[in-house]
Design a protein around this motif. Structure first.
Motif, short mmCIF file in Angstrom:
data_model
loop_
_atom_site.label_atom_id
_atom_site.label_comp_id
_atom_site.label_asym_id
_atom_site.label_seq_id
_atom_site.Cartn_x
_atom_site.Cartn_y
_atom_site.Cartn_z
N THR A 34 82.64 49.90 59.39
CA THR A 34 82.04 50.58 60.55
C THR A 34 80.79 49.85 61.03
OG1 THR A 34 80.93 52.05 58.97
CG2 THR A 34 82.93 52.89 60.01
N ARG A 35 80.00 49.35 60.08
CA ARG A 35 78.80 48.62 60.47
C ARG A 35 79.16 47.35 61.22
NH1 ARG A 35 74.50 46.12 56.23
NH2 ARG A 35 76.45 45.26 55.45
N THR A 38 80.28 48.18 64.74
CA THR A 38 79.16 48.49 65.66
C THR A 38 78.48 47.23 66.13
OG1 THR A 38 77.59 48.75 63.82
CG2 THR A 38 78.75 50.73 64.56
N ALA A 44 78.75 52.81 69.11
CA ALA A 44 78.02 53.70 68.20
C ALA A 44 78.78 53.83 66.88
CB ALA A 44 77.85 55.07 68.84
N MET A 45 78.06 54.27 65.85
CA MET A 45 78.68 54.46 64.54
C MET A 45 79.82 55.47 64.60
SD MET A 45 78.75 53.53 61.37
CE MET A 45 77.17 52.74 61.00
N ALA A 48 82.90 53.73 65.81
CA ALA A 48 83.44 52.86 64.77
C ALA A 48 84.18 53.66 63.72
CB ALA A 48 82.32 52.04 64.14
N ALA A 252 72.66 49.09 62.10
CA ALA A 252 73.78 49.72 62.80
C ALA A 252 73.34 50.29 64.15
CB ALA A 252 74.38 50.83 61.93
N HIS A 253 72.14 50.85 64.20
CA HIS A 253 71.68 51.48 65.44
C HIS A 253 71.12 50.47 66.44
CE1 HIS A 253 71.83 55.19 62.95
NE2 HIS A 253 72.11 55.75 64.10
#
Length: 318
Positions: A34-35, A38, A44-45, A48, A252-253
């Motif tokens: 997921t990271r 992104t 966005a997480m 993902a 991630a953000h």
């Protein structure tokens, strides 16, 4: 999900599906986490997470504890054919309510934590990973705190200490501390999940306590002082390691890794240093500093052990 986010979600699913169907990603290969999704696609997480959930629903991927999400091995491979969608059983096949076990629940939770971070772990999220009703989990775990304790027990127990410790106290403590640091490195969520003020009862962690207590007590420390030293070392490693999870969340953000973020801050830092009030910092900035969390951990560990040495019957290594 907004229209734009939905379109990106569909594109990512389609791209990863194509890679799997063409063999670019072979059975057993790890798919982007997921990271990584992104960062690569700028989503966005939550988006993902939905991507991997859909691929699991289609039976294209599965979750492997300690590894991540990998391409599923088809039971009847057909060249160029898209695998048929299967019932929503998540990443762990055969984990429907009838086959649900404590081991499957904990393994699924570890996968979620490893891929998405501690904040993503919830009873609802783990149930979705397994493709079962949330309430079915409560037949095996009391609550989220119970689940977290079991997760920690599993990942620590997966990498046990050797049967026989080294001869010297310093080698013994170093080995235990480095093994613990390695666990924190592999599972970024482990350090923030672990409490110092309200310690969880983790059976697989007790060998670490026994190792260090025995080594320090055998070389002159009373058990109370030895335990204080043990807690100091443990919290040092844990305190360093909590940066791993916060850095993963920030990356991630923001979509920037640590080095990219530091580069973005450079103009502001240089503007402050232009005043001339911080000559030492200025010289360090000009020379450059290679920030390495592993090196910081090792430096601090050695200084802590040097501080313990005068209390024991062996001299400081420094």
């Amino acid at each position: 999900m907004s229209g734009q986010a939905g379109a990106r979600y569909g594109q990512i699913v389609g791209e990863l599906r194509r890679r799997i169907e063409t063999g670019e990603l072979a059975p057993g290969d790890r798919v982007p986490s997921t990271r990584e999704i992104t960062r690569q696609w700028g989503v966005a997480m939550a988006t993902a997470t939905k991507v991997l959930t859909e691929l699991r629903r289609e039976g294209l991927v599965r979750a492997v504890p300690g590894v991540g999400t990998v391409v599923e091995t088809p039971s009847r491979p057909v060249r160029g054919a898209r695998p048929a969608a299967v019932p929503r059983t998540g990443g762990l096949s055969g984990a429907g309510p009838a086959g649900l076990t404590l081991g499957r629940i904990v393994a699924a939770a570890v996968v979620v934590a490893d891929e998405e971070g501690l904040a993503a772990v919830s009873m609802r999220r783990v149930a979705a990973e397994l493709g079962v009703a949330t309430m079915s989990l409560y037949r095996h775990v009391a609550d989220k705190d119970d689940l977290l304790t079991r997760m920690m027990d599993v990942v620590i127990g997966a990498d046990p200490l050797p049967a026989d410790p080294p001869a010297g106290w310093r080698d013994t403590v170093e080995l235990a501390a480095r093994r613990l640091w390695g666990l924190f490195r592999r599972h970024a969520w482990l350090a923030p999940a672990m409490s110092m003020t309200r310690p969880q009862v983790i059976a697989s962690a007790l060998p670490y306590s026994e190792w260090i207590l025995s080594a320090l007590h055998a070389h002159g420390l009373d058990l109370h002082t030895a335990f204080t030293a043990h807690l100091t070392l443990l919290n040092y490693a844990r305190g360093m390691a909590v940066n791993l999870e916060s850095e993963r969340e920030a990356e991630a953000h923001s979509g920037l890794d640590g080095e990219e973020w530091m580069d973005a801050q450079e103009p502001a830092l240089l503007a402050v240093l232009a005043s001339g009030r911080f000559p030492s910092v200025s010289r360090l900035t000009e020379a450059g500093y290679d920030f390495d969390l592993d090196a910081l951990f090792e430096f601090g560990l050695q200084r802590l052990l040097d501080g313990l040495a005068p209390l024991l019957d062996e001299p400081s290594a420094g």
